[in-house]
Design a protein around this motif. Sequence first.
Motif, mmCIF file in Angstrom:
data_model
loop_
_atom_site.group_PDB
_atom_site.id
_atom_site.type_symbol
_atom_site.label_atom_id
_atom_site.label_comp_id
_atom_site.label_asym_id
_atom_site.label_seq_id
_atom_site.Cartn_x
_atom_site.Cartn_y
_atom_site.Cartn_z
ATOM 1 N N GLU A 1 -7.578 -6.980 3.898
ATOM 2 C CA GLU A 1 -7.148 -7.052 2.503
ATOM 3 C C GLU A 1 -8.343 -6.955 1.561
ATOM 4 O O GLU A 1 -8.312 -6.223 0.565
ATOM 5 C CB GLU A 1 -6.399 -8.368 2.255
ATOM 6 N N ARG B 1 2.149 -7.997 -4.350
ATOM 7 C CA ARG B 1 0.775 -7.921 -3.856
ATOM 8 C C ARG B 1 -0.063 -9.081 -4.386
ATOM 9 O O ARG B 1 -0.866 -9.680 -3.652
ATOM 10 C CB ARG B 1 0.160 -6.581 -4.268
ATOM 11 N N MET C 1 -1.177 -11.535 7.202
ATOM 12 C CA MET C 1 -1.977 -10.450 6.646
ATOM 13 C C MET C 1 -3.449 -10.713 6.928
ATOM 14 O O MET C 1 -3.941 -11.812 6.688
ATOM 15 C CB MET C 1 -1.734 -10.354 5.131
ATOM 16 N N HIS D 1 -2.879 -1.249 -3.424
ATOM 17 C CA HIS D 1 -3.517 -2.550 -3.696
ATOM 18 C C HIS D 1 -3.590 -2.875 -5.187
ATOM 19 O O HIS D 1 -4.509 -3.559 -5.646
ATOM 20 C CB HIS D 1 -4.927 -2.605 -3.089
#
Length: 301
Positions: A6, A190, A1, A223
């Motif tokens: 992010e 998450r 990721m 998120h």
Amino acid sequence: MDNREECREFLTSRRAKITPEQAGLPTGSRRRVPGLRRSEVAALADMSVEYYSKLERGNLAGVSPAVLEALARALQLDDAERAHLVNLAQAADGSDALTRPRRRHTQEQWKPHRSLQWTLDAVTAGPAFVRNGRMDILAANQLFRAFYADVYTTPSNQQNLARFTFLDPASRRFYPDWDAFADITVAIVRAEAGRNPHDKDLHELVGELCTRSDGFRTRWGAHNVRHHSTGTKHFHHHAVGDLSLAFEGLEMAAAPGLTLTIYTAEPGSPSEEGLRLLATWAATQEATHRRHSRQPADSRR
């Protein structure tokens, strides 16, 4: 990721959630974006617009704890969101390599210490299990295995609660409020991605679920993160019907990143009676399984 992506998407999504009224700012009549403007977040965090813009582009490397705290206050982050922001910042500058726990083994490799299994087996009043942040079921008592029978029945679930929730149609019957369970599941995964961004198994799980489930992909893009340690949940078990169960999730000091969760019913409630019926059903299922497993050997005698 990608860490920069992010960081950028997390900060942008949090800014969009705060209204001017919530921040104590005038609303105005010419707003073109939801939530706060970058300039307003910068003012609330007592930093320049240029510096905040740099942070929101994903450049969290080297950011001090004081700046992170100012950001958290300006964006009105809760405890789970604050922890996630810190994890993202640590991953950005590499300090997470020193602070995060060692990479956990996969579900097949990790084995509970025998005393942990004894502890789980000693819990006879309700389902009890151990999971990691990817939602793999790592250890459980007999009542949990009977409670989540649908997870174990379908091999493609791979004893993973995220796969069960989003890929197994049985989850929509088992969870009467499926949307709430889906939200919680993604928020837990998450948060794990922030704590352990280098976990290959986690990357593969997220990729699989994003590809195969629109519901997961949409929630992943929001998120949202959360701590999930106590509360009440509602279930519908195919053998005993509706159950309302309280739960407590306990972080395991001996195994960082793992959570021990125990479900219980209110004393004297219909759900307590339902758990007793479930225990009887589980014992019957176990006895039937043992008889079937002995049949080939017996037939040769």
